[in-house]
Scaffold this motif. Sequence first.
Motif, PDB file in Angstrom:
ATOM      1  N   LYS A   1      10.408  -1.881 -18.021  1.00 35.36           N
ATOM      2  CA  LYS A   1      10.929  -2.744 -19.098  1.00 35.36           C
ATOM      3  C   LYS A   1      11.204  -4.145 -18.575  1.00 35.36           C
ATOM      4  N   LEU A   2      11.753  -4.241 -17.354  1.00 34.82           N
ATOM      5  CA  LEU A   2      12.058  -5.527 -16.742  1.00 34.82           C
ATOM      6  C   LEU A   2      10.796  -6.350 -16.544  1.00 34.82           C
ATOM      7  N   ASN A   3       9.662  -5.664 -16.350  1.00 40.12           N
ATOM      8  CA  ASN A   3       8.392  -6.350 -16.087  1.00 40.12           C
ATOM      9  C   ASN A   3       7.423  -6.308 -17.261  1.00 40.12           C
ATOM     10  N   ASN A   4       7.925  -5.861 -18.425  1.00 41.44           N
ATOM     11  CA  ASN A   4       7.096  -5.795 -19.643  1.00 41.44           C
ATOM     12  C   ASN A   4       5.805  -5.012 -19.412  1.00 41.44           C
ATOM     13  N   LEU A   5       5.928  -3.858 -18.745  1.00 40.28           N
ATOM     14  CA  LEU A   5       4.763  -3.035 -18.428  1.00 40.28           C
ATOM     15  C   LEU A   5       4.702  -1.801 -19.319  1.00 40.28           C
ATOM     16  N   GLU A   6       3.494  -1.357 -19.626  1.00 43.95           N
ATOM     17  CA  GLU A   6       3.294  -0.155 -20.426  1.00 43.95           C
ATOM     18  C   GLU A   6       3.485   1.086 -19.547  1.00 43.95           C
ATOM     19  N   ASN A   7       3.688   2.230 -20.180  1.00 43.67           N
ATOM     20  CA  ASN A   7       3.909   3.471 -19.441  1.00 43.67           C
ATOM     21  C   ASN A   7       2.717   3.869 -18.576  1.00 43.67           C
ATOM     22  N   ASP A   8       1.496   3.510 -19.019  1.00 46.16           N
ATOM     23  CA  ASP A   8       0.299   3.904 -18.277  1.00 46.16           C
ATOM     24  C   ASP A   8      -0.162   2.830 -17.283  1.00 46.16           C
TER      25      ASP A   8
ATOM     26  N   VAL B   1      14.673   2.571  -4.615  1.00 48.02           N
ATOM     27  CA  VAL B   1      15.209   1.639  -3.621  1.00 48.02           C
ATOM     28  C   VAL B   1      16.105   0.600  -4.280  1.00 48.02           C
ATOM     29  N   ASN B   2      15.772   0.226  -5.528  1.00 44.82           N
ATOM     30  CA  ASN B   2      16.514  -0.832  -6.213  1.00 44.82           C
ATOM     31  C   ASN B   2      17.578  -0.311  -7.172  1.00 44.82           C
ATOM     32  N   GLY B   3      17.810   1.002  -7.156  1.00 41.36           N
ATOM     33  CA  GLY B   3      18.918   1.571  -7.923  1.00 41.36           C
ATOM     34  C   GLY B   3      18.739   1.529  -9.426  1.00 41.36           C
ATOM     35  N   ILE B   4      17.494   1.571  -9.894  1.00 35.83           N
ATOM     36  CA  ILE B   4      17.242   1.598 -11.332  1.00 35.83           C
ATOM     37  C   ILE B   4      16.266   2.728 -11.637  1.00 35.83           C
ATOM     38  N   THR B   5      16.046   2.991 -12.921  1.00 36.26           N
ATOM     39  CA  THR B   5      15.089   4.019 -13.303  1.00 36.26           C
ATOM     40  C   THR B   5      13.703   3.403 -13.420  1.00 36.26           C
ATOM     41  N   VAL B   6      12.698   4.271 -13.460  1.00 31.40           N
ATOM     42  CA  VAL B   6      11.318   3.799 -13.624  1.00 31.40           C
ATOM     43  C   VAL B   6      11.170   3.072 -14.955  1.00 31.40           C
ATOM     44  N   ASP B   7      11.799   3.601 -16.007  1.00 30.97           N
ATOM     45  CA  ASP B   7      11.733   2.955 -17.326  1.00 30.97           C
ATOM     46  C   ASP B   7      12.347   1.556 -17.291  1.00 30.97           C
TER      47      ASP B   7
ATOM     48  N   LYS C   1       0.837  -1.195   0.000  1.00 26.24           N
ATOM     49  CA  LYS C   1       0.000   0.000   0.000  1.00 26.24           C
ATOM     50  C   LYS C   1       0.876   1.251   0.000  1.00 26.24           C
ATOM     51  N   GLY C   2       0.606   2.168  -0.900  1.00 33.63           N
ATOM     52  CA  GLY C   2       1.363   3.420  -0.967  1.00 33.63           C
ATOM     53  C   GLY C   2       2.570   3.372  -1.890  1.00 33.63           C
ATOM     54  N   ASP C   3       2.893   2.197  -2.428  1.00 32.02           N
ATOM     55  CA  ASP C   3       4.050   2.078  -3.328  1.00 32.02           C
ATOM     56  C   ASP C   3       3.824   2.829  -4.640  1.00 32.02           C
ATOM     57  N   THR C   4       4.894   3.314  -5.218  1.00 33.03           N
ATOM     58  CA  THR C   4       4.873   3.924  -6.552  1.00 33.03           C
ATOM     59  C   THR C   4       6.037   3.346  -7.345  1.00 33.03           C
ATOM     60  N   PHE C   5       5.969   3.475  -8.662  1.00 33.82           N
ATOM     61  CA  PHE C   5       7.079   3.006  -9.502  1.00 33.82           C
ATOM     62  C   PHE C   5       8.363   3.738  -9.120  1.00 33.82           C
TER      63      PHE C   5
END
Length: 304
Positions: free
Chosen positions: A139-146, A129-135, A119-123
């Motif tokens: 991409k790692l999870n095959n998710l769309e921008n929206d 926290v994991n040292g990567i970008t939102v993109d 609850k409350g998490d955002t991309f």
Amino acid sequence: MNKSIFKNISVKKLLCASLCFSALFLFADDVKHAVQKGETYYSISKKYGLTVDELCKLNNLTTDCVLKAGQVLIVKKDSEVKQEKKESVSGGVKTSNEIKPATETKSDTRKYDTYTVQKGDTFYRISKVNGITVDELKKLNNLENDTVLKLGQKLKIPVTYVDTKNTSLPDLPSNDPRNYSTKKVDSSIVWPVKNPEVTYMKGKVSGVRLSAAKNEAVKAIRAGTVMYVGNYRGYGQVVFVQSKTGHMYTYSGLGSIKVKKGDYIVFGDVIGTAGVDSITNANCITLMVFQKSTPIDPVKAPRG
């Protein structure tokens, strides 16, 4: 502009050039890395067997500093290289001191770890926290921008390897005079055991004692790396798990342990079974959570 000014400028230029040349000479053996497009602090530190903090410290940076393609980072200091050269001489045969990217061992064959959305998490929060970008996360999870995150959703995150040899564990004094008190707790909170009676423990350290069924499975409430397993200073069988946010989760009073030091466990993994309190003879475990070696209320500790 008179000749003396020109002379001063020339001297300054020569001095600057001399200092630059000296710096290059002094630090010529520093091992460096040129940042490539798309690289992050995490990907670079993993490549050279460093933590993100170590990489930042070597370069006097913070993770808030934006990396740029072509930027040169130090990944090993000259003094360390010289020490490795010295230690590499064995039996009169000198081995190579070339710094190679860290490789996975047989026990480190996983390609990614799993995170459960809370609850409350955002991309942005999860990627930071994991040292990567939102993109990179999408991409790692095959998710769309929206894509909208959903509570309980499983996400792939970069694989985590933590140095467990030099870990500083929270101090759990064996002579701690612990006092216990009951406190009403939100029934929706996830605990390592099912529907426990929650009793607060106060002393030099604090935490909660959780009632359990006989030999009940004890599950991790937060993903992280197992930093220690075994008997610990009068607390019975204990498992320390460090999350990526730096929180240390301590499960003590276990009847048995199902994980080993160095394992990366995810939310819901079984870490052992509930033990028996030597004084009350009741089936239970104790949960303590530390942030920078300071105990915090386990109710408020991050889950997932």
